[in-house]
Design an enzyme around this catalytic site. Structure first.
Site, PDB file in Angstrom:
ATOM      1  CE1 TYR A 111     -11.109   3.272   6.289  1.00  0.00           C
ATOM      2  CE2 TYR A 111     -11.412   5.606   6.922  1.00  0.00           C
ATOM      3  CZ  TYR A 111     -10.506   4.454   6.591  1.00  0.00           C
ATOM      4  OH  TYR A 111      -9.364   4.756   6.865  1.00  0.00           O
ATOM      5  CE1 TYR A 115     -13.749  -2.590   1.089  1.00  0.00           C
ATOM      6  CE2 TYR A 115     -14.077  -0.649   2.069  1.00  0.00           C
ATOM      7  CZ  TYR A 115     -14.264  -1.657   1.177  1.00  0.00           C
ATOM      8  OH  TYR A 115     -15.452  -1.426   0.060  1.00  0.00           O
ATOM      9  CD1 TRP A 133      -8.514  14.299   5.657  1.00  0.00           C
ATOM     10  CD2 TRP A 133      -7.920  16.270   4.344  1.00  0.00           C
ATOM     11  NE1 TRP A 133      -9.602  15.107   5.900  1.00  0.00           N
ATOM     12  CE2 TRP A 133      -9.224  16.524   5.150  1.00  0.00           C
ATOM     13  CE3 TRP A 133      -7.486  17.216   3.912  1.00  0.00           C
ATOM     14  CZ2 TRP A 133     -10.070  17.512   4.895  1.00  0.00           C
ATOM     15  CZ3 TRP A 133      -8.297  18.521   3.498  1.00  0.00           C
ATOM     16  CH2 TRP A 133      -9.538  18.562   4.237  1.00  0.00           C
ATOM     17  N   GLY A 193       0.812  -1.197   0.060  1.00  0.00           N
ATOM     18  CA  GLY A 193       0.063   0.079   0.094  1.00  0.00           C
ATOM     19  C   GLY A 193       0.795   1.357  -0.101  1.00  0.00           C
ATOM     20  CE  LYS A 240      -8.428   2.108  10.244  1.00  0.00           C
ATOM     21  NZ  LYS A 240      -7.018   1.115   9.869  1.00  0.00           N
TER      22      LYS A 240
END
Length: 298
Positions: free
Chosen positions: A132, A68, A157, A16, A136
């Site tokens: 989401y 995710y 961000w 990632g 988390k």
């Protein structure tokens, strides 16, 4: 730093944008101790695979940079989001507990509602506005059960020179569109994954750091401010041939499946007090990132 760790350090999510930045900035004293696992090597939807792999490796530190992160899709793919962001983390923590290993979990500003208009402290009440963020938050709860071996670093961000993120999306759209409308009533701090990676390595080197913390670059921006800066810097580096009009709009004019916090500012003071690292201003980090993109496009 090499004296601090005995055994293997595992980075999950190695392919990632954050994982790649961790690899590029890995201290030379640790390089022989780090095992990098991407989704091909570790399927986070398979609990038995996570357990078996980690028990075989016997790590002393687990950095979980995987997640995710498709915020809007998570509203319709809740099971998958929870599987990766919470259930997989639970298994990691079960193994970590049995090995007395330290877990460094990367989390998000989206665990907050962002209604106060202030910088959120790590111990502020969570109230995610979307699934989401909720998934988390569940992952955080599993990590915190490790107590002194738990580290959660929330960021906001996030972007890098590579991968799918706001910076690369804006560059593509600015090359394709005649004009763009950008949300101006959501504020936060654009954060380069390079800077976050450096903070994570600092945390690795300070074993006393535990609990909830925040890390972003310095400064404040709206998504509109961020887009304006991307265009200005990209033009100066030759990544764009010409400027296009950028129009500020309100969130209501750009409806999305997942609600976003109006204010995603995070209070970094608890981590700043414990690691010797000063955050870079987001505009400086953006310029450095776009310079890397420009070099690779030659």
């Amino acid at each position: 730093m090499s004296n601090i760790l005995s055994g293997k350090l595992v980075v999950i999510g190695a392919a990632g944008q954050l994982g790649q930045c961790l690899r590029l900035s890995c201290p030379s004293t640790l390089q022989d101790q780090v095992l990098w696992l991407d989704r091909q090597q570790l399927d986070l939807t398979q609990p038995s695979e996570i357990r078996d792999q980690l028990m075989t490796i016997q790590p002393t530190v687990i950095i979980n940079a995987a997640a995710y992160t498709q915020v809007d899709q998570a509203e319709s793919q809740q099971t998958l989001a929870k599987t990766i962001n919470a259930d997989a983390v639970e298994v990691m923590c079960q193994v970590a507990k049995s090995l007395q290993a330290r877990v460094i979990q990367i989390s998000t500003d989206y665990v907050f509602a962002g209604l106060s208009g202030q910088h959120q402290s790590p111990d502020a009440a969570t109230a995610p506005l979307n699934y989401y963020g909720y998934s988390k938050k569940l992952g955080e709860e599993h990590v915190l059960q490790l107590k002194e071996n738990a580290v959660i670093i929330r960021t906001a961000w996030l972007y890098a020179a590579h991968g799918k993120n706001f910076v690369n999306s804006m560059l593509k759209l600015m090359n394709e569109r005649a004009q763009l409308s950008i949300v101006m009533d959501q504020v936060g701090t654009p954060t380069c994954a390079d800077g976050l990676a450096q903070a994570i390595w600092k945390v690795v080197s300070y074993p006393a750091v535990c609990g909830l913390h925040h890390w972003t670059d310095a400064g404040v921006a709206s998504w509109y401010d961020f887009a304006v800066a991307i265009q200005e810097e990209a033009l100066s580096l030759g990544l764009l041939n010409h400027a296009i009009p950028l129009h500020p709009i309100c969130s209501q004019q750009y409806p999305t499946p997942a609600a976003r916090p109006a204010c995603s500012l995070l209070d970094k003071s608890s981590l700043l007090a414990q690691i010797q690292l000063a955050p870079t201003h987001w505009r400086v980090a953006l310029r450095q990132t776009l310079q890397i993109i420009a070099q690779h496009s030659l």
